[in-house]
Design a protein around this motif. Sequence first.
Motif, PDB file in Angstrom:
ATOM      1  N   PRO A 173      52.324  30.510  43.242  1.00 49.23           N
ATOM      2  CA  PRO A 173      52.522  31.548  42.221  1.00 49.23           C
ATOM      3  C   PRO A 173      52.706  32.946  42.807  1.00 49.23           C
ATOM      4  N   VAL A 174      52.202  33.159  44.023  1.00 41.65           N
ATOM      5  CA  VAL A 174      52.323  34.475  44.643  1.00 41.65           C
ATOM      6  C   VAL A 174      53.740  34.694  45.161  1.00 41.65           C
ATOM      7  N   SER A 262      45.614  41.215  34.594  1.00 37.96           N
ATOM      8  CA  SER A 262      45.604  42.094  35.767  1.00 37.96           C
ATOM      9  C   SER A 262      46.787  43.062  35.839  1.00 37.96           C
ATOM     10  N   PRO A 263      48.009  42.695  35.407  1.00 36.95           N
ATOM     11  CA  PRO A 263      49.087  43.678  35.504  1.00 36.95           C
ATOM     12  C   PRO A 263      48.798  44.973  34.749  1.00 36.95           C
ATOM     13  N   PHE A 264      48.331  44.867  33.470  1.00 37.24           N
ATOM     14  CA  PHE A 264      48.101  46.104  32.722  1.00 37.24           C
ATOM     15  C   PHE A 264      46.741  46.729  33.065  1.00 37.24           C
ATOM     16  N   LEU A 280      47.154  43.948  45.809  1.00 31.66           N
ATOM     17  CA  LEU A 280      45.863  43.427  45.353  1.00 31.66           C
ATOM     18  C   LEU A 280      45.978  41.990  44.870  1.00 31.66           C
ATOM     19  N   PHE A 281      47.054  41.680  44.167  1.00 25.79           N
ATOM     20  CA  PHE A 281      47.272  40.311  43.687  1.00 25.79           C
ATOM     21  C   PHE A 281      47.366  39.357  44.875  1.00 25.79           C
ATOM     22  N   SER A 285      44.707  36.329  46.089  1.00 26.35           N
ATOM     23  CA  SER A 285      45.179  34.965  46.348  1.00 26.35           C
ATOM     24  C   SER A 285      44.782  34.511  47.744  1.00 26.35           C
ATOM     25  N   VAL A 286      44.837  35.425  48.701  1.00 30.41           N
ATOM     26  CA  VAL A 286      44.402  35.090  50.064  1.00 30.41           C
ATOM     27  C   VAL A 286      42.918  34.738  50.067  1.00 30.41           C
TER      28      VAL A 286
END
Length: 445
Positions: A173-174, A262-264, A280-281, A285-286
């Motif tokens: 997804p990333v 998370s986006p908004f 940050l996203f 994920s990492v």
Amino acid sequence: MPECGGQDTQGHISTTADAKAPGAVASAAVRRTSLLVTLVLGGLTALPPLSMDMYLPALPEVTDALRSPAATVQLTLTACLAGMALGQLVVGPMSDKWGRRRPLLIGMIVYVLATAVCAFAPDVELLIGFRLLQGLAGAAGIVIARAVVRDLYDGVEMARFFSTLMLISSVAPVVAPLIGGQVLRLTDWRGVFAVLTVIGVLLTAVVGKWLHETLPVDRRHSGGVGEALRTMGGLLKDRVFTGYMLAGGLAFAALFAYISASPFVVQEIYGASPQTFSLLFGLNSVGLVVVGQINGKLLVGRVSLDKALGFGLVVITLAATALLLMTSGVFGEVGLAPIAAGLFVLMSAMGLALPNTNAQALMRTPNAAGSASALLGTSSFLVGAVASPLVGIAGEATAVPMAVVQLASAVAALLCFLLLCRPWQRKGEPLTAASRAAGDPARQK
């Protein structure tokens, strides 16, 4: 002990005809092909999130090209997600009846055809319809990949393999929106579906050549829809299986709440740039991937799966509590850094919760892995789909709804684990209770 899998003279992954022992540990030959198994099953697991997220950067362009309202175009995402959830309920029992290979190949072929039609869709209505079909067919990869893992591995090895699959499914997804963005630099939104079609064709060819049957005939269910429903009903009657299913689904809901909000939250409320949000996203994920690998490589075999799972759920609950306190103003005005730290901890702990709920649930179902995998996948997608819109219920000016949904989901997941699974009562318990409840096809013959 009879072997549950092996490798033929052409290098195919297959099962031996005399595989009698449900849940037998993978043979030495399967161990030697573990990289191939990982790549094939990882590709199947990654395809659905690629199908969802590669398309995201193209949504504004689709709105303009098809002259449709944004809300209508959003239904193309909803249709694909709904198809993935419902398709697992169909494909899972089919794979228990006919084996893994045939339903998977049929699903992959339908996926390729549906995706190709999406690339040429003249209006949004047709696009929505074939996105639904794309999701239904793509569900075969999700549910059968988990069932194949259950066929080939058991216990510690299965938990480790699920952690590896989480690495792949978390990265997909990333990178998917990044791939979609690059595709859009070269072509239009239809090119995204063209790329997905090519990926589907290649993956279908790999499955056809390398992934042979992993479910022996003597472990298949011979009934039709009625037996499939009875099998699922039997699984749901098993308190412990249901506990793991609900715990995993509710933890997934907390994850979906993060993805949706998370986006908004990061950009609109805390004023971060799109580049900062992407960073940050990716960092979160990492964290999920790293903890998942720690779980699979270091903890599994040294710490019980229930202890690792319980610790993960507790950490998720504590992180969600901290996020709610910060976003509701209990600590006064907080900046982005504390919020980002709380989200990082919450996301990282998913690397303990999600693979271990799947492993523990499937270890109880050696004779109904397809149906069990279908229930696990469908419950996660449906609960996540319900949680996602709730995060925006109070508008885009507050992050409190996101934290509330995350905390409620985490607490409910922890309660399901403690009240239904009751790990302290099951030390040394045989892992076949759910399978007995669902019905052992070998005994029925």
